[in-house]
Design a protein around this motif. Structure first.
Motif, PDB file in Angstrom:
ATOM      1  N   LEU A 107       0.833  -1.207   0.000  1.00  0.00           N
ATOM      2  CA  LEU A 107       0.000   0.000   0.000  1.00  0.00           C
ATOM      3  C   LEU A 107       0.866   1.254   0.000  1.00  0.00           C
ATOM      4  O   LEU A 107       0.610   2.199  -0.742  1.00  0.00           O
ATOM      5  N   ILE A 112      -1.042  -1.242  -5.178  1.00  0.00           N
ATOM      6  CA  ILE A 112      -2.416  -1.725  -5.312  1.00  0.00           C
ATOM      7  C   ILE A 112      -3.326  -0.779  -4.537  1.00  0.00           C
ATOM      8  O   ILE A 112      -2.949  -0.313  -3.456  1.00  0.00           O
ATOM      9  N   PRO A 113      -4.504  -0.460  -5.083  1.00  0.00           N
ATOM     10  CA  PRO A 113      -5.423   0.397  -4.335  1.00  0.00           C
ATOM     11  C   PRO A 113      -5.864  -0.290  -3.050  1.00  0.00           C
ATOM     12  O   PRO A 113      -6.053  -1.512  -3.029  1.00  0.00           O
ATOM     13  N   ARG A 114      -6.027   0.510  -2.006  1.00  0.00           N
ATOM     14  CA  ARG A 114      -6.385  -0.058  -0.710  1.00  0.00           C
ATOM     15  C   ARG A 114      -7.681  -0.865  -0.786  1.00  0.00           C
ATOM     16  O   ARG A 114      -7.777  -1.957  -0.226  1.00  0.00           O
ATOM     17  N   GLY A 115      -8.681  -0.328  -1.482  1.00  0.00           N
ATOM     18  CA  GLY A 115      -9.967  -1.017  -1.577  1.00  0.00           C
ATOM     19  C   GLY A 115      -9.820  -2.395  -2.197  1.00  0.00           C
ATOM     20  O   GLY A 115     -10.404  -3.370  -1.726  1.00  0.00           O
ATOM     21  N   ALA A 116      -9.021  -2.483  -3.269  1.00  0.00           N
ATOM     22  CA  ALA A 116      -8.840  -3.761  -3.955  1.00  0.00           C
ATOM     23  C   ALA A 116      -8.174  -4.769  -3.028  1.00  0.00           C
ATOM     24  O   ALA A 116      -8.590  -5.933  -2.947  1.00  0.00           O
ATOM     25  N   GLU A 118      -8.105  -4.734   0.300  1.00  0.00           N
ATOM     26  CA  GLU A 118      -9.016  -5.087   1.402  1.00  0.00           C
ATOM     27  C   GLU A 118     -10.063  -6.099   0.939  1.00  0.00           C
ATOM     28  O   GLU A 118     -10.361  -7.067   1.643  1.00  0.00           O
ATOM     29  N   LEU A 119     -10.593  -5.846  -0.252  1.00  0.00           N
ATOM     30  CA  LEU A 119     -11.618  -6.743  -0.801  1.00  0.00           C
ATOM     31  C   LEU A 119     -11.082  -8.157  -0.974  1.00  0.00           C
ATOM     32  O   LEU A 119     -11.703  -9.138  -0.551  1.00  0.00           O
TER      33      LEU A 119
ATOM     34  N   MET B   1      -5.641   6.817  -1.139  1.00  0.00           N
ATOM     35  CA  MET B   1      -6.521   5.846  -1.789  1.00  0.00           C
ATOM     36  C   MET B   1      -7.541   5.334  -0.792  1.00  0.00           C
ATOM     37  O   MET B   1      -7.177   4.983   0.332  1.00  0.00           O
ATOM     38  N   PRO B   2      -8.797   5.308  -1.179  1.00  0.00           N
ATOM     39  CA  PRO B   2      -9.823   4.941  -0.201  1.00  0.00           C
ATOM     40  C   PRO B   2      -9.889   3.442   0.028  1.00  0.00           C
ATOM     41  O   PRO B   2      -9.705   2.646  -0.886  1.00  0.00           O
ATOM     42  N   LEU B 128     -12.750   2.745  -5.577  1.00  0.00           N
ATOM     43  CA  LEU B 128     -12.513   1.720  -4.554  1.00  0.00           C
ATOM     44  C   LEU B 128     -11.483   0.695  -5.032  1.00  0.00           C
ATOM     45  O   LEU B 128     -10.594   0.312  -4.283  1.00  0.00           O
TER      46      LEU B 128
END
Lengths: 285, 131
Positions: A107, A112-116, A118-119, B1-2, B128
């Motif tokens: 991160l 990589i985007p945080r949302g991706a 985390e998902l 980044m969210p 996201l």
């Protein structure tokens, strides 16, 4: 999350409303999936719980990661479709230490985007936990203090994880009540008037070859194993797929007493499959 | 980044927002949720919304016309459900990895703005997973 109603003193409490299984009492006593896990959560333990079919990593009583040989790991989910470059992933895993887990390294470097992340991570966690919390014949073992190289990303409370695992079991049971297809090699079968398979189910069907199990297919697709199980059970219910039965256990040469009752023939006879489906459908009425 | 939470909190800033959740439509799991949900239980609401989302995503009738591109996953962008006092907006989240998730926002009908919510939720879904 859970509301606890109070009744003023001296008044008769109103009759209890019907509630789901998630009642407060049951909640507190744990769901019975793993009393050890419930105790570890209560004492806010840190370490890894190793069970027969997978491991749960805890940090201060909450689950930060889970792994199971039956579920594809986070690496498989992230690398199969090119979300993350394999060398970037390897570097992060190698550089990870107690303070900076691999997740934080990825991160911070903007890989990589945080949302991706985390998902994918939550998906992998619940997926592996489903198998790790499956009924086992051997007791679990907890190693205090052991961390995971990924580091904490989005910790999940133990009770939420257990509730979800039970809900997933019920979901599969509702789709098709035969758990055999979960672990056995899968075979395609001819079905009469079967509903058309969806795009995601077709991807699963294309890999069914009489050798691969649902977990193998999940790994090839870079897809969560539970997601694959849902499709496998739906396809089994539609008659498009069946499990290759394991060979019968070797029988002692001269078995003195044949078991009472009629032994079930262990063959992949379509008629028997049909009869089993009929029986299950009648029982479900 | 969210992350997931930032995304849901942003959704809660939409006019009339009562609750927001990120839900997996294969398992029915709420990966995150904020605010309130009908019936007061966000887990039950997530499982029910997931069932509708799954059916919508799987029906051939709702896929776009040039249907040979089977890889456009999911084929549906969003799903709008309205009742006397509220709207439910379900936005499918396309990801570079294999997943089946959608954003679910519950809006009050009197102060909710469906058109604005559709646009914003689409942007949030993109941010996201793409950053």
């Amino acid at each position: 999350m859970t509301l606890v109603g109070t009744t003023p003193r001296g008044t008769t409490p109103p009759p209890r409303l019907p509630v789901r299984e998630k009642s407060t009492a049951r909640h507190r006593a744990g769901t019975g999936l793993s009393p050890m896990l419930t105790r570890l959560a209560a004492e806010r333990a840190t370490g890894v719980l190793e069970r027969e079919r997978g491991s749960l990593y805890l940090a201060e009583g909450r689950v930060v990661h889970a792994e199971s040989p039956y579920a594809p790991g986070l690496d498989v989910l992230l690398l199969t479709h090119g979300t993350l470059d394999p060398t970037v992933w390897r570097e992060a895993v190698e550089r990870a230490d107690q303070e900076y887990g691999a997740a934080r390294l990825l991160l911070d470097a903007g890989r990589i985007p945080r949302g991706a992340l985390e998902l994918c991570h939550l998906g992998a966690l619940y997926d592996a936990a489903y198998f790790a919390l499956a009924p086992s014949s051997a007791p679990g073992r907890f190693v205090y203090g052991a961390g995971h190289w990924l580091g904490a990303l989005r910790p999940v409370p133990v009770d939420a994880l257990e509730r979800e695992t039970l809900r997933r079991r019920e979901l599969l049971e509702r789709l098709w009540p035969d758990p055999l297809a979960d672990g056995a090699p899968l075979l395609r079968s001819e079905a009469v008037a079967a509903p058309a398979a969806t795009a995601r189910q077709n991807a699963v069907l294309a890999l069914v070859n009489g050798v691969r199990t649902a977990s193998d297919i999940a790994r090839e697709l870079g897809r969560q194993a539970f997601h694959t199980l849902v499709d496998v059970r739906r396809l089994a219910a539609a008659g498009l797929l069946s499990a290759l039965l394991p060979p019968p256990p070797p029988v002692a040469p001269a078995a003195p007493d044949p078991p009472r009752g009629i032994p079930m023939p262990r063959v992949n006879d379509p008629d028997i499959t049909l009869l089993k489906r009929l029986r299950d459908a009648l029982e479900a009425l | 980044m969210p992350g997931i939470d930032e995304c849901l909190l942003e959704a809660m800033r939409l006019p009339g927002a009562r609750g927001a959740a990120l839900v997996d439509w294969t398992s029915g799991l709420a990966l995150g949720s904020v605010g309130e949900f009908p019936g007061g239980d966000h887990e039950v609401a997530a499982a029910e919304a997931a069932e509708v989302a799954r059916l919508t995503a799987e029906q051939r009738a709702f896929t776009p016309d040039h249907g040979e591109d089977d890889r456009a996953d999911p084929p549906v962008e969003d799903l709008i459900i309205s009742n006397r006092d509220s709207y439910h907006l379900l936005r499918f989240v396309p990801t570079s990895f294999d997943s089946s998730v959608f954003l679910h926002v519950w809006l009050g009908r009197s102060d909710g703005n469906l058109a604005l919510a559709r646009i914003r939720l689409g942007e949030m879904a993109g941010r996201l997973v793409l950053g």
